[in-house]
Design a protein around this motif. Structure first.
Motif, mmCIF file in Angstrom:
data_model
loop_
_atom_site.group_PDB
_atom_site.id
_atom_site.type_symbol
_atom_site.label_atom_id
_atom_site.label_comp_id
_atom_site.label_asym_id
_atom_site.label_seq_id
_atom_site.Cartn_x
_atom_site.Cartn_y
_atom_site.Cartn_z
ATOM 1 N N GLU A 1 0.847 -1.196 0.000
ATOM 2 C CA GLU A 1 0.000 0.000 0.000
ATOM 3 C C GLU A 1 0.881 1.244 0.000
ATOM 4 O OE1 GLU A 1 -3.112 1.161 -0.835
ATOM 5 O OE2 GLU A 1 -4.000 -0.081 0.751
ATOM 6 N N ASN A 2 0.502 2.260 -0.797
ATOM 7 C CA ASN A 2 1.295 3.483 -0.770
ATOM 8 C C ASN A 2 1.129 4.161 0.592
ATOM 9 O OD1 ASN A 2 -0.704 5.858 -0.901
ATOM 10 N ND2 ASN A 2 -1.397 4.594 -2.634
ATOM 11 N N LEU A 3 2.117 4.920 0.980
ATOM 12 C CA LEU A 3 2.190 5.468 2.330
ATOM 13 C C LEU A 3 0.999 6.362 2.653
ATOM 14 C CD1 LEU A 3 3.805 5.726 4.944
ATOM 15 C CD2 LEU A 3 5.014 7.669 3.920
ATOM 16 N N ARG A 4 0.548 7.162 1.694
ATOM 17 C CA ARG A 4 -0.560 8.073 1.953
ATOM 18 C C ARG A 4 -1.829 7.298 2.357
ATOM 19 N NH1 ARG A 4 -0.869 13.115 0.119
ATOM 20 N NH2 ARG A 4 0.448 12.699 -1.706
ATOM 21 N N ASP A 5 -2.154 6.249 1.594
ATOM 22 C CA ASP A 5 -3.362 5.468 1.888
ATOM 23 C C ASP A 5 -3.211 4.672 3.181
ATOM 24 O OD1 ASP A 5 -4.530 6.450 -0.384
ATOM 25 O OD2 ASP A 5 -4.052 4.709 -1.624
ATOM 26 N N GLY B 1 4.261 11.596 -6.211
ATOM 27 C CA GLY B 1 5.630 11.262 -6.607
ATOM 28 C C GLY B 1 6.613 11.475 -5.476
ATOM 29 N N LEU B 2 6.469 12.601 -4.784
ATOM 30 C CA LEU B 2 7.367 12.885 -3.670
ATOM 31 C C LEU B 2 7.150 11.900 -2.524
ATOM 32 C CD1 LEU B 2 9.510 14.656 -2.384
ATOM 33 C CD2 LEU B 2 7.707 16.260 -1.676
ATOM 34 N N VAL B 3 5.887 11.565 -2.268
ATOM 35 C CA VAL B 3 5.588 10.588 -1.207
ATOM 36 C C VAL B 3 6.255 9.249 -1.501
ATOM 37 C CG1 VAL B 3 3.759 9.237 -0.105
ATOM 38 C CG2 VAL B 3 3.417 11.677 -0.521
ATOM 39 N N ASN B 4 6.153 8.801 -2.744
ATOM 40 C CA ASN B 4 6.767 7.520 -3.123
ATOM 41 C C ASN B 4 8.285 7.577 -3.021
ATOM 42 O OD1 ASN B 4 4.257 6.393 -3.664
ATOM 43 N ND2 ASN B 4 4.296 6.977 -5.826
ATOM 44 N N ASP B 5 8.862 8.736 -3.319
ATOM 45 C CA ASP B 5 10.325 8.880 -3.260
ATOM 46 C C ASP B 5 10.848 8.818 -1.832
ATOM 47 O OD1 ASP B 5 10.515 9.068 -5.983
ATOM 48 O OD2 ASP B 5 10.549 11.264 -6.033
ATOM 49 N N ILE B 6 10.124 9.421 -0.890
ATOM 50 C CA ILE B 6 10.634 9.479 0.487
ATOM 51 C C ILE B 6 10.201 8.286 1.341
ATOM 52 C CG2 ILE B 6 10.628 12.002 0.417
ATOM 53 C CD1 ILE B 6 8.231 11.879 2.360
ATOM 54 N N THR B 7 9.282 7.458 0.818
ATOM 55 C CA THR B 7 8.775 6.331 1.615
ATOM 56 C C THR B 7 9.881 5.397 2.103
ATOM 57 O OG1 THR B 7 6.564 6.368 0.615
ATOM 58 C CG2 THR B 7 7.289 4.292 1.585
ATOM 59 N N PRO B 8 10.816 4.953 1.243
ATOM 60 C CA PRO B 8 11.878 4.065 1.745
ATOM 61 C C PRO B 8 12.693 4.676 2.882
ATOM 62 C CG PRO B 8 11.835 4.052 -0.654
ATOM 63 C CD PRO B 8 10.936 5.168 -0.212
ATOM 64 N N LYS B 9 12.949 5.988 2.799
ATOM 65 C CA LYS B 9 13.725 6.644 3.854
ATOM 66 C C LYS B 9 12.920 6.747 5.149
ATOM 67 C CE LYS B 9 16.452 9.403 0.589
ATOM 68 N NZ LYS B 9 16.798 10.776 0.126
ATOM 69 N N LEU B 10 11.608 6.963 5.010
ATOM 70 C CA LEU B 10 10.758 7.095 6.198
ATOM 71 C C LEU B 10 10.603 5.769 6.936
ATOM 72 C CD1 LEU B 10 7.882 9.476 5.008
ATOM 73 C CD2 LEU B 10 9.540 9.925 6.826
ATOM 74 N N ILE B 11 10.308 4.701 6.201
ATOM 75 C CA ILE B 11 10.048 3.427 6.888
ATOM 76 C C ILE B 11 11.336 2.785 7.392
ATOM 77 C CG2 ILE B 11 7.939 3.069 5.551
ATOM 78 C CD1 ILE B 11 9.363 0.950 3.944
ATOM 79 N N LYS C 1 3.296 15.266 12.557
ATOM 80 C CA LYS C 1 4.148 15.912 11.553
ATOM 81 C C LYS C 1 4.064 15.188 10.216
ATOM 82 C CE LYS C 1 7.490 17.868 14.829
ATOM 83 N NZ LYS C 1 8.901 17.897 15.269
ATOM 84 N N LEU C 2 4.004 13.861 10.274
ATOM 85 C CA LEU C 2 3.897 13.090 9.038
ATOM 86 C C LEU C 2 2.571 13.372 8.339
ATOM 87 C CD1 LEU C 2 4.915 10.938 7.070
ATOM 88 C CD2 LEU C 2 3.907 9.197 8.554
ATOM 89 N N ILE C 3 1.484 13.388 9.101
ATOM 90 C CA ILE C 3 0.158 13.657 8.527
ATOM 91 C C ILE C 3 0.119 15.046 7.897
ATOM 92 C CG2 ILE C 3 -2.274 13.998 9.090
ATOM 93 C CD1 ILE C 3 -1.898 11.815 11.272
ATOM 94 N N ASP C 4 0.691 16.027 8.572
ATOM 95 C CA ASP C 4 0.738 17.395 8.025
ATOM 96 C C ASP C 4 1.549 17.443 6.739
ATOM 97 O OD1 ASP C 4 -0.791 18.285 10.130
ATOM 98 O OD2 ASP C 4 0.919 19.008 11.307
ATOM 99 N N SER C 5 2.661 16.710 6.714
ATOM 100 C CA SER C 5 3.530 16.719 5.528
ATOM 101 C C SER C 5 2.841 16.068 4.328
ATOM 102 C CB SER C 5 4.836 15.987 5.826
ATOM 103 O OG SER C 5 5.537 16.610 6.888
ATOM 104 N N LEU C 6 2.096 14.990 4.586
ATOM 105 C CA LEU C 6 1.445 14.283 3.484
ATOM 106 C C LEU C 6 0.358 15.123 2.820
ATOM 107 C CD1 LEU C 6 1.125 10.693 5.017
ATOM 108 C CD2 LEU C 6 2.661 11.428 3.189
ATOM 109 N N GLU C 7 -0.142 16.131 3.519
ATOM 110 C CA GLU C 7 -1.200 16.979 2.963
ATOM 111 C C GLU C 7 -0.706 17.824 1.797
ATOM 112 O OE1 GLU C 7 -2.991 19.265 6.024
ATOM 113 O OE2 GLU C 7 -4.001 17.549 6.962
ATOM 114 N N TRP C 8 0.557 18.245 1.832
ATOM 115 C CA TRP C 8 1.055 19.093 0.749
ATOM 116 C C TRP C 8 1.959 18.356 -0.245
ATOM 117 C CZ3 TRP C 8 6.298 19.340 0.341
ATOM 118 C CH2 TRP C 8 7.063 19.105 1.495
#
Length: 518
Positions: A119-123, A187-197, A176-183
């Protein structure tokens, strides 16, 4: 101390995730073993043209509820389907439904979650974290709430090798993560997902850890308990052995192995296979809610967490799983198997890719070529591709082992009276793994693939045919090797004759020794 059925008598229960695997088993068990429960409010969203009521009706009309229908035909009257969308603000509840829930709910079981590892991080954040946050806000308004029971996962902190029954600090501040995902765009979410998890293997586990922290922080004034199951498998005993209704987790791999499609897998034979039957998870959840409810006036400062696992008390390894799965499907084969069941587990990278090429891709390519030649659509390479994707997600869990502290589960078990220990059995020390895996495999045959047991003779005949084809192919292969390589070289022939004569002498010696002993 009141018994578990006595505690639930007259109570109103709110359940999320009732259309999922765990949620529907919990609903059935609650209504069957606590028949005097008052009402169960089931939050369900409309889907594919079906209303919430129609989706609930579809669930309770299934095989899982057969026993309940026999014992209590009027159980439907206790189920109230409420239209809700967990990913929407305020759970998309109508004012009328919201008022009913606030006024009358006594116990919450939050089982809903996205369990997709890819599942993508946003969902994943939306359903596993924000929806939990919204449910807590609703719970805080409830006038008669006694317990908030949250179902998490034992792998929420799999970056640790030893996991206690506590909520650990989160990998990132959820707000902070929820606030960041709003903007952020996708593409950016998918790029940073490996670094976040980071050192967690997927977004599911990552967001379940965040959800636990949200519950700890925002549900501090609520009487909260968390159950953390490991790999949830088919039922052990209830409502009947081996019930399973999906391809998720090990179920899909078991079926692929039984069909002869899965032949190799990256796993450690000695790694713990921390499977836990779904009815054990449900019984633990119901018992944990009971314990928190009867002790709500003297609840501990920290959240009660229950690691619902088997590895510490009744260890079982992936090598043993493979043996029992293959043994079961050889005795009771699946219909129209592709090849005879046989799986090789390896943790060696090169060996794994060799077997993937030889035992997966090459046969799939040849079979698809045969289908094309006979005017049919090729399908095996697509099946193999999907299988490999599923294996990639699971190999993290089949190659590593963890140690979970289960002191709270043991304490809970000791608090149950003798009758509740039988009705709500959570003692996995009694679990006989060979019998459980056999029932699990037969459950996939009966309930997932809908194969009748009357078809076993034909399936066994088909398996024998596949065995004869394999022997014939191997014989032809040996003859070809002889004709191409050995028959043309004097040195190769000498080595061949030496090996054959050595085998003959060994067999002659063995036969002579046996005759002398007789």
């Amino acid at each position: 101390m009141v018994s578990i059925p006595e505690y639930y008598e007259g109570k109103n229960v709110l359940l999320t995730g009732a259309t999922g695997f765990l949620g529907k088993v919990l609903l059935e068990k609650l209504l069957r073993s606590c028949p005097k429960v008052n009402l169960v409010y089931v939050l369900v969203r409309q889907k594919a043209g079906q209303t919430s009521q129609e989706r609930v009706e579809e669930v309770i009309s299934g095989k899982l509820f057969d026993r309940l229908r026999d014992e209590n035909p009027d159980f439907r009257e206790k189920i109230v389907a409420i239209n809700s969308e967990l990913t929407q603000p305020k759970l998309a509840l109508s004012e009328e439904d919201k008022e009913i829930i606030i006024e009358s709910t006594n116990i919450i079981f939050h089982c809903a979650a996205t369990v997709r590892f890819n599942e993508n991080l946003r969902d994943a954040v939306q359903l596993n974290v924000i929806a939990t946050q919204e449910l807590i806000l609703l719970a805080q308004q409830m006038k008669n709430l006694e317990v908030f029971m949250h179902v998490s996962t034992a792998y929420a902190y799999c970056n640790r090798k030893h996991i206690d029954e506590v909520v650990y600090p989160p990998p990132v501040d959820p707000k902070k993560l929820i606030d960041s995902l709003e903007w952020m765009d996708d593409g950016l979410v998918n790029d940073i997902t490996p670094k976040l998890i980071g050192d967690r293997p997927n977004t599911y586990i990552y967001t379940k850890a965040l959800a636990e922290y949200v519950i700890q922080q925002e549900g501090a004034k609520l009487n909260v308990a968390i159950v953390r199951p490991s790999i949830v498998g088919a039922s052990w005993k209830e409502p009947f052995p081996g019930w399973i209704d999906n391809f998720n987790g090990p179920s899909g791999l078991f079926i692929a192995a039984g069909k002869g499609i899965l032949r190799t897998m990256r796993a450690s034979n000695n790694a713990l296979a921390d499977l836990v039957p779904v009815d054990v998870v449900v019984n633990t959840s119901l018992a944990a809610a009971w314990y928190s409810g009867i002790n709500r006036y003297m609840r501990p400062r920290n959240i009660m967490v229950y690691n619902c696992t088997t590895g510490s008390t009744n260890p079982f390894h992936w090598g043993e799983v493979e043996y029992h799965v293959i043994s079961t499907f050889k005795r009771n084969p699946l219909e129209q198997a592709f090849r005879r069941p046989n799986v090789n587990l390896t943790s060696n990278h090169l060996l794994y890719h060799y077997w993937i090429a030889v035992s997966h891709k090459a046969p799939a390519f040849l079979y698809d070529t045969y289908l094309r030649m006979t005017g049919r659509s090729p399908r095996m390479m697509k099946t193999i591709t999907r299988l490999h994707k599923a294996m990639v997600f699971l190999e993290y869990f089949t190659s590593n082992s963890w140690v979970w502290n289960t002191d709270n589960v043991i304490m809970l078990m000791n608090q149950l009276n003798p009758e509740d220990k039988k009705t709500f059995n959570i003692d996995v020390r009694q679990l006989h793994w060979a019998e459980y895996i056999e029932n699990y495999c037969m459950g996939t045959k009966k309930y997932v693939l809908n194969e009748e047991m009357s078809g076993l003779p034909a399936a066994r005949k088909h398996l024998n045919k596949l065995r004869n084809i394999r022997y014939g192919f191997n014989t032809i292969l040996v003859i070809l090797i002889w004709r191409i390589f050995i028959a043309r070289s004097q040195m190769a022939r000498n080595i061949w004759y030496f090996v054959v004569s050595l085998c003959y002498k060994f067999l002659s010696y063995f036969r002579a020794s046996s005759t002398m002993r007789y």
